[in-house]
Design an enzyme around this catalytic site. Structure first.
Site, PDB file in Angstrom:
ATOM      1  CB  CYS A 135      -4.995  -1.297   4.956  1.00 32.71           C
ATOM      2  SG  CYS A 135      -6.034  -0.510   6.194  1.00 32.71           S
ATOM      3  CD  GLN A 158      -1.155  -0.043   3.703  1.00 34.10           C
ATOM      4  OE1 GLN A 158      -1.671  -1.138   3.896  1.00 34.10           O
ATOM      5  NE2 GLN A 158      -1.377   1.000   4.485  1.00 34.10           N
ATOM      6  CG  HIS A 181      -3.805  -2.789   9.182  1.00 34.27           C
ATOM      7  ND1 HIS A 181      -3.588  -1.926   8.132  1.00 34.27           N
ATOM      8  CD2 HIS A 181      -3.104  -3.915   8.885  1.00 34.27           C
ATOM      9  CE1 HIS A 181      -2.785  -2.499   7.245  1.00 34.27           C
ATOM     10  NE2 HIS A 181      -2.479  -3.705   7.678  1.00 34.27           N
ATOM     11  CG  ASN A 235      -0.143  -6.422   6.574  1.00 29.59           C
ATOM     12  OD1 ASN A 235      -1.029  -5.640   6.263  1.00 29.59           O
ATOM     13  ND2 ASN A 235       0.702  -6.163   7.557  1.00 29.59           N
TER      14      ASN A 235
END
Length: 334
Positions: free
Chosen positions: A143, A137, A281, A301
């Protein structure tokens, strides 16, 4: 149901983890190596001095944790990364720039576990072709867009047999009128509302990621997937999330991120101090399993493949919704 607008961690430079043993007399050389490894350039000497003080504090924190982990006091290890020259307050402010909302998700359905289904002990949707390579990102709190595309990429593959990388930049640029904030955070469910109303989302190749807010440039001829709606998973129910991951595919979730998470390198991230209520997140659960008797969620992630274990983290499972991993979980209907 509580909904959180996510202002994700902002990334700086390349995220190459370094696993080194530090002693006080070596810090000068290691500082120079750190700056070179992460392409760190500061405005002046004063800023560099401030950053080095912060870096040394984080080095000590990481080393202290890892020594305790080596003694068996923790189940995960940390490593130096791009956050090492940032204070905990700085990182926290960037991560927790979200607001609580009690907006009702009007169009979302509720997940109902299938009857008489025996879920497997272990699932990894990467092995079935549902998951695109880890993305980054960058310097943008987006995110939520990566979590949105990750779940949709999996469902599109499930429906068509084609794994298509979808455009996060499309969502960053084009969902402001739905209440998202581009690089200043957003909602996964509102991303799906936009894709449904827009009759599609463009492919990554046709609308590449820029890590900044820009004008909306969606082109209907370049769409890669569509959405009919989305399904919410019972908040706080890890058994429901396990059933969903096992029978549906990768699931978009929110997690609570704080100092140890930033430097995660390996092992099962198990920390009872991690909030089971609030999150800041968005990530993607792509599977689950058990290692050395400890249950975990396999999580993708969006901090590049250099963070964690190739961009992934194993987060504790069946530990009272640790890190709020089931507080807001959902997936798109295609």
């Amino acid at each position: 149901m509580q909904i959180h607008v996510i202002l994700c961690t902002v990334l700086f430079g390349n995220t190459v983890s370094i696993s080194l043993k530090f002693t006080s007399f070596r810090l000068g050389n290691e500082w120079e190596l750190y700056k070179k490894s992460f392409n760190k350039i500061y405005a002046d000497n004063n800023e560099e001095i401030q950053r080095r003080v912060i870096w040394e504090d984080n080095v000590r924190f990481i080393e202290h944790h890892n020594m305790a982990a080596d003694r068996g006091e923790h189940t995960y290890w940390l490593g130096i990364n791009h956050f090492a020259d940032m204070s905990e307050k700085e990182v926290t402010q960037k991560m927790k720039g979200y607001k609580m909302s009690r907006d009702v998700i009007k169009d979302g359905s509720s997940y109902l576990p299938p009857n008489n289904v025996q879920v497997p002990d272990e699932v990894d949707w990467r092995q079935k072709g549902y998951v695109t390579p880890v993305k980054d990102q960058g310097q943008c709190g987006s995110c939520w867009s990566f979590s949105s595309t990750g779940a949709l990429e999996g469902q599109h593959f499930r429906k068509t047999g084609q794994l298509v990388s979808l455009s996060e930049q499309n969502l960053v640029d084009c969902t402001f009128k739905y209440g998202n904030g581009g690089c200043n955070g957003g909602f996964v469910f509102r991303a799906y509302q936009y894709i449904k109303d827009n009759n599609g989302i463009d492919t990554e190749s046709s609308y590449p990621y820029e890590a900044k807010d820009d004008i909306c440039r969606f082109r209907e001829n370049d769409f890669g997937a569509t959405v009919k709606g989305f399904t919410n998973i019972e908040s706080g129910d890890e058994k429901a999330l396990q059933s969903t991951v096992a029978t549906v595919g990768p699931i978009a979730v929110g997690v609570h991120v704080y100092r140890p998470f930033q430097f995660y390198r390996s092992g099962i991230f198990d920390d009872p101090t991690c909030s089971s209520v609030t999150y800041n997140h968005d990530v993607l659960v792509v599977g689950y399993g058990t290692e050395n008797g400890q249950d975990y969620w396999l999580v993708k992630n969006s901090w590049s493949a250099f963070w964690g274990m190739g961009g992934y983290i194993k987060m504790s499972r069946n530990k009272n919704n640790q890190c709020a991993i089931t507080t807001d979980a959902l997936y798109p209907l295609v």
